[in-house]
Enzyme design. Sequence first.
Site, PDB file in Angstrom:
ATOM      1  N   GLY A  33       0.825  -1.207   0.000  1.00  0.00           N
ATOM      2  CA  GLY A  33       0.000   0.000   0.000  1.00  0.00           C
ATOM      3  C   GLY A  33       0.855   1.251   0.000  1.00  0.00           C
ATOM      4  O   GLY A  33       2.047   1.191  -0.292  1.00  0.00           O
ATOM      5  N   ASN A  34       0.249   2.384   0.292  1.00  0.00           N
ATOM      6  CA  ASN A  34       1.009   3.630   0.430  1.00  0.00           C
ATOM      7  C   ASN A  34       0.353   4.502   1.494  1.00  0.00           C
ATOM      8  O   ASN A  34      -0.707   4.158   2.007  1.00  0.00           O
ATOM      9  CB  ASN A  34       1.132   4.353  -0.922  1.00  0.00           C
ATOM     10  CG  ASN A  34      -0.208   4.776  -1.476  1.00  0.00           C
ATOM     11  OD1 ASN A  34      -0.873   5.653  -0.920  1.00  0.00           O
ATOM     12  ND2 ASN A  34      -0.626   4.157  -2.572  1.00  0.00           N
ATOM     13  N   HIS A  35       0.994   5.640   1.816  1.00  0.00           N
ATOM     14  CA  HIS A  35       0.554   6.448   2.960  1.00  0.00           C
ATOM     15  C   HIS A  35      -0.539   7.463   2.643  1.00  0.00           C
ATOM     16  O   HIS A  35      -0.809   8.328   3.469  1.00  0.00           O
ATOM     17  CB  HIS A  35       1.749   7.168   3.579  1.00  0.00           C
ATOM     18  CG  HIS A  35       2.687   6.257   4.312  1.00  0.00           C
ATOM     19  ND1 HIS A  35       2.300   5.523   5.399  1.00  0.00           N
ATOM     20  CD2 HIS A  35       3.985   5.946   4.087  1.00  0.00           C
ATOM     21  CE1 HIS A  35       3.316   4.807   5.834  1.00  0.00           C
ATOM     22  NE2 HIS A  35       4.354   5.034   5.046  1.00  0.00           N
ATOM     23  N   ALA A 101      -4.004   7.800  -4.929  1.00  0.00           N
ATOM     24  CA  ALA A 101      -2.610   7.357  -5.073  1.00  0.00           C
ATOM     25  C   ALA A 101      -2.649   5.878  -5.458  1.00  0.00           C
ATOM     26  O   ALA A 101      -2.590   4.992  -4.602  1.00  0.00           O
ATOM     27  CB  ALA A 101      -1.860   7.569  -3.767  1.00  0.00           C
TER      28      ALA A 101
END
Length: 225
Positions: A33-35, A101
């Site tokens: 995943g990402n932030h 994102a």
Amino acid sequence: ADDIKSKSPLADVRVLVTAGPTYEAIDPVRFIGNHSSGKMGFALADELAALGADVTLIAGPTAQLSKQKSIKRTDVVSAAQMLDACLQHFDKARACIMCAAVADYTPAVVADQKIKKQDDELTIALIKTTDILKTLGAQKRTGQILVGFALETENEVQYAIDKLKRKNLDLIVLNSLNDSGAGFKSDTNKVTLIDRTLKATVYDLKSKTEVAKDICAKVVELIKK
Ligand code: CTP
Ligand code: CA
């Protein structure tokens, strides 16, 4: 009547917004995943709805909640699911703002059982996801407005202009990471808006709610052209 119009410049205009990260499964209990917090996309959806728009919000995994009751929200997890959801709504949308994102790569295979700890090194093969924004840009009809985001750490304006052209966008929102206080998890953002004339407008560091107002003002202007 003129007063209502100026307060609801997007009355009955259908807008598609994406927000948040995507999660790409590795096995039944793990993901890449990402932030991304989803704050910018949710702020955009709220502002568009406040301007009268009929908003569909496609959200990746996020704790955010919408303020505006009229927003129609669809939750997705992966880039592939986000693509499907966007394709379902794209034709009817007058404008699309792709703020999510989206993962650029996803595991080539998802293990059907939890991967057990074995060697000192583990390699996971990844394959490219479909670029949602580029796919929509290739399908765009006359009159549709497509807005993308760009996150760059070098040659910021040039790379953003390259994305605007490559993905057939009407507007790109360049996120500046250089300034302290701006970014993924924060409540503030510093952006530069670049349209098809390649005119770049630099904005001050401000709350994501205020940034959303700036972006929406530009979208209203593009729709009216
Ligand atoms: N985007 C998308 N689908 C993907 C990847 C990105 O729709 N699979 C969209 C994002 O929502 C954003 C824009 O493309 O609006 C730019 O994302 P960014 O990560 O800055 O650019 P990329 O084209 O992915 O290029 P790179 O990460 O190499 O800079
Ligand atoms: Ca990317």
